[in-house]
Design a protein around this motif. Structure first.
Motif, mmCIF file in Angstrom:
data_model
loop_
_atom_site.group_PDB
_atom_site.id
_atom_site.type_symbol
_atom_site.label_atom_id
_atom_site.label_comp_id
_atom_site.label_asym_id
_atom_site.label_seq_id
_atom_site.Cartn_x
_atom_site.Cartn_y
_atom_site.Cartn_z
ATOM 1 N N SER A 1 2.910 -4.342 -12.783
ATOM 2 C CA SER A 1 4.140 -5.043 -12.400
ATOM 3 C C SER A 1 4.174 -6.363 -13.159
ATOM 4 O O SER A 1 3.181 -6.748 -13.802
ATOM 5 N N ALA A 2 5.295 -7.071 -13.077
ATOM 6 C CA ALA A 2 5.414 -8.370 -13.748
ATOM 7 C C ALA A 2 4.332 -9.328 -13.264
ATOM 8 O O ALA A 2 3.688 -10.011 -14.060
ATOM 9 N N GLU A 3 4.120 -9.362 -11.951
ATOM 10 C CA GLU A 3 3.131 -10.289 -11.383
ATOM 11 C C GLU A 3 1.714 -9.930 -11.822
ATOM 12 O O GLU A 3 0.916 -10.812 -12.168
ATOM 13 N N GLU A 4 1.412 -8.634 -11.843
ATOM 14 C CA GLU A 4 0.079 -8.197 -12.277
ATOM 15 C C GLU A 4 -0.151 -8.528 -13.746
ATOM 16 O O GLU A 4 -1.230 -9.012 -14.122
ATOM 17 N N CYS A 5 0.857 -8.286 -14.562
ATOM 18 C CA CYS A 5 0.752 -8.571 -15.995
ATOM 19 C C CYS A 5 0.565 -10.074 -16.217
ATOM 20 O O CYS A 5 -0.271 -10.497 -17.021
ATOM 21 N N ALA A 6 1.331 -10.888 -15.488
ATOM 22 C CA ALA A 6 1.215 -12.349 -15.603
ATOM 23 C C ALA A 6 -0.179 -12.807 -15.199
ATOM 24 O O ALA A 6 -0.779 -13.662 -15.866
ATOM 25 N N ASN A 7 -0.713 -12.235 -14.127
ATOM 26 C CA ASN A 7 -2.054 -12.620 -13.665
ATOM 27 C C ASN A 7 -3.123 -12.286 -14.703
ATOM 28 O O ASN A 7 -4.052 -13.075 -14.929
ATOM 29 N N LYS A 8 -3.005 -11.124 -15.337
ATOM 30 C CA LYS A 8 -3.971 -10.736 -16.372
ATOM 31 C C LYS A 8 -3.911 -11.716 -17.546
ATOM 32 O O LYS A 8 -4.944 -12.161 -18.059
ATOM 33 N N LEU A 9 -2.685 -12.049 -17.973
ATOM 34 C CA LEU A 9 -2.526 -12.968 -19.086
ATOM 35 C C LEU A 9 -3.085 -14.350 -18.745
ATOM 36 O O LEU A 9 -3.721 -15.002 -19.581
ATOM 37 N N MET A 10 -2.847 -14.784 -17.524
ATOM 38 C CA MET A 10 -3.310 -16.112 -17.123
ATOM 39 C C MET A 10 -4.825 -16.187 -17.002
ATOM 40 O O MET A 10 -5.423 -17.210 -17.312
ATOM 41 N N GLN A 11 -5.457 -15.112 -16.569
ATOM 42 C CA GLN A 11 -6.920 -15.083 -16.507
ATOM 43 C C GLN A 11 -7.509 -15.299 -17.902
ATOM 44 O O GLN A 11 -8.468 -16.054 -18.074
#
Length: 200
Positions: free
Chosen positions: A173-183
């Protein structure tokens, strides 16, 4: 606002949506240079007069779409604060991907088209220029070049991920993708950027 003006405004918005949607579909089917106003109005099921009430020609339509996306992005960056975008872009990336997810069918028409790379490249150049202005202002000349290299590396990676996400290569999802990128971003930041975050 009088009812008649409201109705006219609603009709104008709907016409622009139909035009942009028809153009997006055609971009996935034809060479952009061969798309004509006739193609668009026939696909959108509107009159030529309606098209010309909003746009001068196909090029003007294409630029209006790009400018609208950049304007939306500019407002979002200004709300978050460009300095915050360098130190910790979590909020910006999350909000941006959620916005794209909510409008994914529409944006996919353009991102996955033959002009998609040009559009994303223009967006990335805009973001790069905004970020470079912060780097020039907040970092010493000794650190400047290294920070800019990190910014370019990060933007290139984001561009690739977003393209793949739109193409359906990831199930996140958008939130999951954003979290991966931010990590990845938060663990690879140069120490100068970490210090910038602490001073804000």
């Amino acid at each position: 606002m009088p009812e008649r003006i409201k109705s006219e405004h609603k009709n104008a918005s709907r016409s622009r949506y139909l035009i942009k949607h028809a153009y997006g579909e055609l971009l996935n089917e034809k060479d952009p240079k061969k798309i004509t106003v006739t193609d668009i109005v026939e696909r959108a099921n509107i009159s030529r007069g309606t098209f010309y009430a909003h746009y001068l020609d196909v090029y003007d339509l294409n630029m209006a779409i790009q400018n609208n996306m950049l304007s939306t992005l500019d407002k979002a960056i200004n709300q978050i604060g460009i300095e915050n975008l360098v130190a910790d872009p979590t909020a910006a990336i999350t909000a941006g991907l959620k916005y794209l997810e909510e409008n994914k069918p529409y944006f996919s028409l353009f991102v996955n088209s033959s002009q998609g790379n040009a559009l994303i490249s223009r967006i990335m150049v805009y973001i790069k220029e905004r970020l470079y202005s912060v780097v020039d202002e907040r970092f010493s000349s000794h650190d400047n070049e290294r920070i800019k290299l990190f910014v370019m590396y990060t933007l290139g990676a984001y561009k690739s991920v977003i393209n793949s996400w739109f193409a359906g290569e990831f199930s996140y999802s958008a939130e999951e993708c954003a979290n991966k990128l931010m990590q990845i971003y938060m663990t690879s930041r140069p120490p100068e950027i970490i210090r910038l975050e602490k001073t804000q």
